[in-house]
Enzyme design. Structure first.
Site, PDB file in Angstrom:
ATOM      1  N   LYS A   1       0.837  -1.190   0.000  1.00 23.72           N
ATOM      2  CA  LYS A   1       0.000   0.000   0.000  1.00 23.72           C
ATOM      3  C   LYS A   1       0.879   1.250   0.000  1.00 23.72           C
ATOM      4  CE  LYS A   1      -4.189  -1.806   0.308  1.00 23.72           C
ATOM      5  NZ  LYS A   1      -5.264  -1.539  -0.664  1.00 23.72           N
TER       6      LYS A   1
ATOM      7  N   ASP B   1      -9.186  -0.397 -10.008  1.00 26.50           N
ATOM      8  CA  ASP B   1      -9.891  -0.911  -8.841  1.00 26.50           C
ATOM      9  C   ASP B   1     -11.051   0.013  -8.503  1.00 26.50           C
ATOM     10  OD1 ASP B   1     -10.847  -1.877  -6.455  1.00 26.50           O
ATOM     11  OD2 ASP B   1      -9.019  -1.554  -5.317  1.00 26.50           O
TER      12      ASP B   1
ATOM     13  N   LYS C   1     -14.277  -6.775  -7.186  1.00 30.93           N
ATOM     14  CA  LYS C   1     -14.619  -6.957  -5.784  1.00 30.93           C
ATOM     15  C   LYS C   1     -16.132  -7.047  -5.640  1.00 30.93           C
ATOM     16  CE  LYS C   1     -10.590  -4.454  -3.990  1.00 30.93           C
ATOM     17  NZ  LYS C   1     -10.132  -3.230  -3.269  1.00 30.93           N
TER      18      LYS C   1
ATOM     19  N   GLU D   1      -1.776  -0.653  -9.030  1.00 27.51           N
ATOM     20  CA  GLU D   1      -3.231  -0.614  -8.924  1.00 27.51           C
ATOM     21  C   GLU D   1      -3.720   0.801  -8.602  1.00 27.51           C
ATOM     22  OE1 GLU D   1      -6.607  -2.815  -6.124  1.00 27.51           O
ATOM     23  OE2 GLU D   1      -4.601  -3.675  -6.347  1.00 27.51           O
TER      24      GLU D   1
ATOM     25  N   ASP E   1      -0.248  -0.699  -4.735  1.00 32.02           N
ATOM     26  CA  ASP E   1      -1.605  -0.147  -4.729  1.00 32.02           C
ATOM     27  C   ASP E   1      -1.559   1.245  -4.124  1.00 32.02           C
ATOM     28  OD1 ASP E   1      -4.279   0.379  -4.697  1.00 32.02           O
ATOM     29  OD2 ASP E   1      -4.827  -1.243  -3.317  1.00 32.02           O
TER      30      ASP E   1
END
Length: 374
Positions: free
Chosen positions: A174, A254, A278, A229, A201
């Protein structure tokens, strides 16, 4: 001729829900939020023959706009009444549910998954039998990653080393709060886990210019980065396309991807090499399959991911991942962050590999309402 699995008519006798709270083993931090415990709602769909399916929805205010109370309200006031008393096969039952709408996608997903689970159990088949395209084989395993949440470089390095020591080969890092500090974070992780493959991400945290600069710099250094991402804001599809055109590292959508309509928009804009699907965003399995079908048609790879969601939600995501041929990656480590791993069953993780356990529907035990109650 007998109907296809899941299409024999069944009737919905009741839709119920119960709320839970699960502490995490350590805080989960992204550019958008910090989470130390997860409140979630379990939905049960009971058929007239007594078969019960379950789904779940986690509180993700920063992403879907839903808290536990709004999820309960949507189940009680919208999705439950629409489904109770309905009769039909899987497609007919799902047609009774209102379409996914922002602010209620997780709630709808919980009901959608519970319907799938109940129908598959009534048919005596695993959920993959309802999700796999005709003529395709269900995959046996997929390699899971482990997320290293957004903290100071030393803490991230320590978390990365722990994950690799436990058998992880792919780390999801992250980033996205500060470009200079992001570079320090990345190099600290690489020093601690030099053999790991990395998925980065940014959670929308970079500008277009910063994204191009930092990704190009990583490419010049030859860093082992498999993808980046959502580097820029979800609404900036043109900016995402600019980043993709300027770098060679695969770019994954995403937060920009909620529905099959979003998937078409991203494809037309040339904005993504990869999709992160998701269930909490798509509103359930049906549109997730539609996105994966579109991705396969246009040569786009899919990851099935999750937010900080409980085991019931992840079990559904694992079923989808192994059933659909377009899904080649998973980011489904969320239950490993939970202090409790209830309910039992569904799937297992052996080293880094996810594998389904035998059983009907989600193959999970029912979660007792008295487990981690709120």
């Amino acid at each position: 001729m007998s109907p296809a699995p899941g299409q024999a008519p069944v009737s919905v006798a009741a839709v119920r829900r119960h709320r839970h709270r699960a502490p995490l083993l350590h805080p989960f931090v992204t550019a958008a939020r910090r989470t130390e415990a997860v409140e979630y709602v379990v939905v049960e769909v009971e058929l007239s023959d007594g078969t019960v399916g379950q789904g779940s929805a986690a509180e993700t205010v920063a992403v879907t706009g839903e808290d536990a109370a709004s999820i309960e309200a949507a189940v009680d006031g919208v999705f439950g009444p629409a489904l109770t008393g309905a009769t039909g096969g899987l497609d007919g039952l799902l047609a009774c549910l209102p379409a996914p709408a922002r602010g209620a996608t997780s709630a709808r997903s919980a009901v959608d998954v519970a319907v799938h689970d109940a129908v598959a159990r009534a048919a005596g088949v695993p959920l993959t039998a309802l999700l796999a395209p005709a003529g395709t084989a269900v995959k046996q395993t997929l390699e899971n990653d482990m997320t290293v949440s957004l903290e100071d470089p030393a803490t991230m390095a320590a978390r990365a080393a722990e994950a690799v020591a436990a058998g992880t080969r792919i780390l999801k890092i992250k980033l996205g709060r500060d470009v200079a500090e992001d570079r320090r974070r990345l190099h600290a992780v690489l020093e601690a886990a030099p053999q790991a493959r990395l998925r980065l991400d940014a959670n929308q945290g970079w500008s277009v210019e910063d994204a191009i600069a930092i990704i190009s710099g990583m490419e010049d250094e030859g860093l082992p980065v498999d993808l980046v991402e959502q580097p820029v804001a979800a609404a900036d599809v043109a900016g995402l396309a600019r980043v993709r055109a300027a770098v060679t590292t695969p770019i994954m959508a995403d937060e920009a991807l909620w529905s099959s309509e979003d998937a078409r928009r991203l494809i037309e804009a040339g904005a993504a090499d990869l999709f992160n699907v998701k269930l909490a965003k798509t509103g359930g399995l049906a549109d997730a399959v539609a996105i994966a079908d579109l991705a396969a048609e246009h040569g786009i790879g899919c990851m099935v991911g999750s937010m900080m969601e409980p085991r019931i939600s992840i079990a559904a995501a694992v079923q989808l991942s192994l059933a659909h041929p377009a899904v080649t990656m998973v980011d489904l480590d969320a239950p490993l962050w939970f202090a409790s791993d209830a309910p039992a069953g569904g799937y297992t993780q052996e080293g880094a590999d996810l594998r389904l356990l035998p059983g009907e529907g989600l193959a999970l035990e029912r979660l007792d309402p008295g487990t981690d109650p709120v």
